[in-house]
Structure formats: C-alpha cells, structure tokens
Design a protein around this motif. Structure first.
Motif: not given
Length: 126
Positions: A93-94, A97, A117, A121-122, A125
């Motif tokens: 996930h990171r 992003l 972003n 971010s919504k 993860e």
C-alpha cells in the motif's frame, strides 16, 4: 524496464487512451517500441479492463469532485494507483501511494501530488 519506468510509461499510455478511439495495443505500441514489460502491460491492461470498478470505488473517495472534473493527469495516476491497490496484492500500500505521488511530480504540478495523496489516503491498508 524497472517498475518506476513501467509506471511512467503506463501513465503515458493510459493518458493517451483517455477519451480517444485508440485500442490498447495501438497505445502500447506508440509508447514502447520494444516488447512490452510484463508489469507495464499488467498496469495498462488491468487498469483498462477494470476501469468501471476502479472508477466506481474512486468516485466514492472523491469529495466535492467528479471524475470528469479531475485534471486528466490526476485521473490517470489515480486509476493506476487504485488498480494496484485493488487488484495487485504484490505491491505494498505505502509503495503505491509513494509511486503515485512521484508520478504526479513528473507529470503534474505541485498540487497534483497533494491531491492524489489525499484521495489515496482514504484507502485502508491491507
């Protein structure tokens, strides 16, 4: 071709496909001359094949925006990132992003990365 470059090429390919009559193969052949990289093709074809589901999920995460109102670059980067988040479990996930923000730095402006972003971010993860 490294994954970063594959993502950059995927943005270019999908940007071309957005609101045009090109086929996926025509767009791919226009962007890459050599046989396409597996990851690159997976991003392009997967995003196109799952576009309806991606757009539906994405629309639910946009506040005060519609997909049609988004600048084409942000919409393209978001679609690729959401494809990776929903359909490609091998990428953390990171990383998705961070890569989306980097793509915005390359193809968008300084506000693009912050906007993308905020939307991504919504997503929770996995």
């Amino acid at each position: 071709m490294k994954r970063r470059e594959a993502r950059e090429k995927a943005v270019q390919t999908l940007f071309q496909l957005d609101n045009t009559e090109l086929s996926v193969d025509e767009a791919i052949n226009y962007i890459v001359e050599e046989p396409a990289n597996r990851f690159y093709e997976q991003l392009v074809r997967g995003t196109v094949q799952n576009k309806e589901a991606i757009d539906e999920v994405l629309t639910g995460k946009l506040e005060h925006w519609s997909l049609d109102r988004l600048p084409k670059i942000e919409r393209t980067v978001l679609r690729i990132a959401v494809y990776e988040l929903l359909f490609n479990e091998e990428v953390p996930h990171r990383v998705v992003l961070n890569e989306a923000i980097e793509l915005c730095k390359i193809f968008g402006d300084e506000k693009s990365g912050r906007f993308v972003n905020g939307v991504l971010s919504k997503f929770e993860e996995k």
